[in-house]
Design an enzyme around this catalytic site. Structure first.
Site, PDB file in Angstrom:
ATOM      1  N   HIS A   7       0.803  -1.215   0.000  1.00  0.00           N
ATOM      2  CA  HIS A   7       0.000   0.000   0.000  1.00  0.00           C
ATOM      3  C   HIS A   7       0.840   1.270   0.000  1.00  0.00           C
ATOM      4  O   HIS A   7       2.005   1.262   0.333  1.00  0.00           O
ATOM      5  CB  HIS A   7      -0.984   0.022   1.171  1.00  0.00           C
ATOM      6  CG  HIS A   7      -0.374   0.179   2.524  1.00  0.00           C
ATOM      7  ND1 HIS A   7      -0.008  -0.892   3.306  1.00  0.00           N
ATOM      8  CD2 HIS A   7      -0.068   1.282   3.247  1.00  0.00           C
ATOM      9  CE1 HIS A   7       0.477  -0.459   4.451  1.00  0.00           C
ATOM     10  NE2 HIS A   7       0.470   0.867   4.439  1.00  0.00           N
ATOM     11  N   ARG A  23      -1.924  11.218   3.768  1.00  0.00           N
ATOM     12  CA  ARG A  23      -2.665  11.878   4.842  1.00  0.00           C
ATOM     13  C   ARG A  23      -3.764  12.737   4.238  1.00  0.00           C
ATOM     14  O   ARG A  23      -3.539  13.401   3.234  1.00  0.00           O
ATOM     15  CB  ARG A  23      -1.715  12.735   5.674  1.00  0.00           C
ATOM     16  CG  ARG A  23      -0.775  11.910   6.503  1.00  0.00           C
ATOM     17  CD  ARG A  23       0.174  12.787   7.331  1.00  0.00           C
ATOM     18  NE  ARG A  23       1.009  11.960   8.170  1.00  0.00           N
ATOM     19  CZ  ARG A  23       2.141  11.390   7.759  1.00  0.00           C
ATOM     20  NH1 ARG A  23       2.565  11.577   6.522  1.00  0.00           N
ATOM     21  NH2 ARG A  23       2.839  10.631   8.571  1.00  0.00           N
ATOM     22  N   GLU A  35      -4.006   3.567   1.528  1.00  0.00           N
ATOM     23  CA  GLU A  35      -4.293   3.842   2.933  1.00  0.00           C
ATOM     24  C   GLU A  35      -4.500   5.336   3.108  1.00  0.00           C
ATOM     25  O   GLU A  35      -3.625   6.136   2.789  1.00  0.00           O
ATOM     26  CB  GLU A  35      -3.143   3.390   3.831  1.00  0.00           C
ATOM     27  CG  GLU A  35      -3.339   3.752   5.291  1.00  0.00           C
ATOM     28  CD  GLU A  35      -2.124   3.498   6.159  1.00  0.00           C
ATOM     29  OE1 GLU A  35      -1.997   4.200   7.187  1.00  0.00           O
ATOM     30  OE2 GLU A  35      -1.301   2.627   5.824  1.00  0.00           O
ATOM     31  N   ASN A  89      -5.634  12.541  10.586  1.00  0.00           N
ATOM     32  CA  ASN A  89      -5.290  13.023  11.912  1.00  0.00           C
ATOM     33  C   ASN A  89      -6.483  13.816  12.425  1.00  0.00           C
ATOM     34  O   ASN A  89      -6.882  14.813  11.816  1.00  0.00           O
ATOM     35  CB  ASN A  89      -4.016  13.877  11.862  1.00  0.00           C
ATOM     36  CG  ASN A  89      -2.821  13.017  11.517  1.00  0.00           C
ATOM     37  OD1 ASN A  89      -2.527  12.047  12.193  1.00  0.00           O
ATOM     38  ND2 ASN A  89      -2.146  13.359  10.432  1.00  0.00           N
ATOM     39  N   ARG A 130       9.673  19.536  -4.279  1.00  0.00           N
ATOM     40  CA  ARG A 130       8.954  18.391  -4.828  1.00  0.00           C
ATOM     41  C   ARG A 130       9.438  17.092  -4.204  1.00  0.00           C
ATOM     42  O   ARG A 130      10.592  16.945  -3.871  1.00  0.00           O
ATOM     43  CB  ARG A 130       9.122  18.331  -6.349  1.00  0.00           C
ATOM     44  CG  ARG A 130       8.353  19.431  -7.024  1.00  0.00           C
ATOM     45  CD  ARG A 130       8.492  19.352  -8.524  1.00  0.00           C
ATOM     46  NE  ARG A 130       7.700  20.408  -9.108  1.00  0.00           N
ATOM     47  CZ  ARG A 130       6.765  20.196 -10.013  1.00  0.00           C
ATOM     48  NH1 ARG A 130       6.540  19.001 -10.462  1.00  0.00           N
ATOM     49  NH2 ARG A 130       6.075  21.204 -10.492  1.00  0.00           N
ATOM     50  N   HIS A 134       2.399  11.427  -7.534  1.00  0.00           N
ATOM     51  CA  HIS A 134       1.000  11.119  -7.801  1.00  0.00           C
ATOM     52  C   HIS A 134       0.696   9.651  -7.576  1.00  0.00           C
ATOM     53  O   HIS A 134       1.598   8.822  -7.501  1.00  0.00           O
ATOM     54  CB  HIS A 134       0.626  11.495  -9.237  1.00  0.00           C
ATOM     55  CG  HIS A 134       1.391  10.740 -10.282  1.00  0.00           C
ATOM     56  ND1 HIS A 134       2.578  11.175 -10.805  1.00  0.00           N
ATOM     57  CD2 HIS A 134       1.130   9.563 -10.917  1.00  0.00           C
ATOM     58  CE1 HIS A 134       3.019  10.315 -11.710  1.00  0.00           C
ATOM     59  NE2 HIS A 134       2.151   9.320 -11.795  1.00  0.00           N
ATOM     60  N   GLU A 151      -3.066  10.203 -11.610  1.00  0.00           N
ATOM     61  CA  GLU A 151      -2.919  10.012 -13.051  1.00  0.00           C
ATOM     62  C   GLU A 151      -3.990   9.027 -13.510  1.00  0.00           C
ATOM     63  O   GLU A 151      -4.248   8.019 -12.845  1.00  0.00           O
ATOM     64  CB  GLU A 151      -1.531   9.454 -13.359  1.00  0.00           C
ATOM     65  CG  GLU A 151      -1.285   9.212 -14.832  1.00  0.00           C
ATOM     66  CD  GLU A 151       0.129   8.713 -15.108  1.00  0.00           C
ATOM     67  OE1 GLU A 151       0.409   8.424 -16.281  1.00  0.00           O
ATOM     68  OE2 GLU A 151       0.946   8.604 -14.174  1.00  0.00           O
TER      69      GLU A 151
END
Length: 176
Positions: free
Chosen positions: A27, A31, A94, A98, A117, A121, A167
Site C-alpha cells: 500500500h 494523509r 491507505e 489526523n 517536490r 501522484h 494520473e
C-alpha cells in the site's frame, strides 16, 4: 527497451535475494484532512472499496484501507480475516486522517508537487481514458491536466480533496 536492458541498468542487482520473491508491494499511505470528503472521492469518483478501518483514539488518528476490486465477494466478511486479506493485496490505498484537521479550513497537506517536490501522484488505470475523463468532467472533478493539455495526450491528472494528483491512463493503445 527490453526487460533485460532494464534489469541491467546501473544500480539494479543482477539477482534479487530469493527471500524477496514472496514480497508484495502492499500500500501507499496519504494523509487526508477530511476523511469523509476523501472517502466520498475515492469511492464515488474512482470506485474504491473501503476494506478495513482502524481508529487510534489515544494517538488521535484513523486509517482506512481501500482497494479497487471487481468482485466484492472476494473480500472476507470477518474483520480479522479482512485485515489479513488487505495486508496481502497489491495496490492498496491507505488514507490516514489526523483527528481535528477537518475543522481547520486553512489546514493543508503538501501534495508533493509544489516546492520542494517529492511524492508525485497515484495512478489509476481505466478501460477507456476518454470515457473516464468525460465522466470526471461531468462530475465536476478537479483536473490538474486534461487529455487535451500538453504533449502527453494519452494521460490525464485529476486532483482529490487534498490536491493529491491522480494520473488516469488506459493500459491498451490510446486513440484520441
Amino acid at each position: 527497451m527490453s526487460l533485460s536492458d532494464l534489469t541491467s541498468l546501473p544500480g539494479v542487482t543482477a539477482a534479487p535475494d530469493a527471500v524477496t520473491q514472496g514480497y508484495v508491494f502492499n500500500h501507499t499511505m496519504i494523509r487526508v484532512r477530511d476523511l469523509d470528503a476523501s472517502l466520498d472521492f475515492y469511492t464515488r469518483v474512482l470506485g474504491f472499496t473501503p476494506v478495513y478501518r482502524q481508529v487510534h483514539e489515544e494517538a488521535a488518528f484513523t486509517i482506512v484501507y481501500l482497494v479497487l476490486v471487481g468482485d466484492r465477494a472476494l473480500i472476507p466478511d470477518d474483520d480479522a480475516e479482512r485485515k489479513r486479506w488487505v495486508l496481502s493485496q497489491p495496490g492498496v490505498l491507505e488514507l490516514t486522517h489526523n483527528h481535528g484537521t477537518e475543522k481547520d479550513a486553512a489546514f493543508a497537506y503538501h501534495n508533493g508537487n509544489s516546492e520542494p517536490r517529492g511524492f508525485g501522484h497515484l495512478c489509476v488505470s481505466v478501460p477507456d481514458v476518454n470515457a473516464a475523463c468525460a465522466r470526471f468532467e461531468a462530475m465536476g472533478v478537479a483536473f490538474q491536466k486534461r487529455l487535451s493539455d500538453g504533449r502527453m495526450r494519452h494521460i490525464a491528472f485529476i486532483r482529490d480533496p487534498d490536491q493529491y494528483w491522480i494520473e488516469i491512463l488506459q493500459p491498451t493503445p490510446f486513440t484520441a
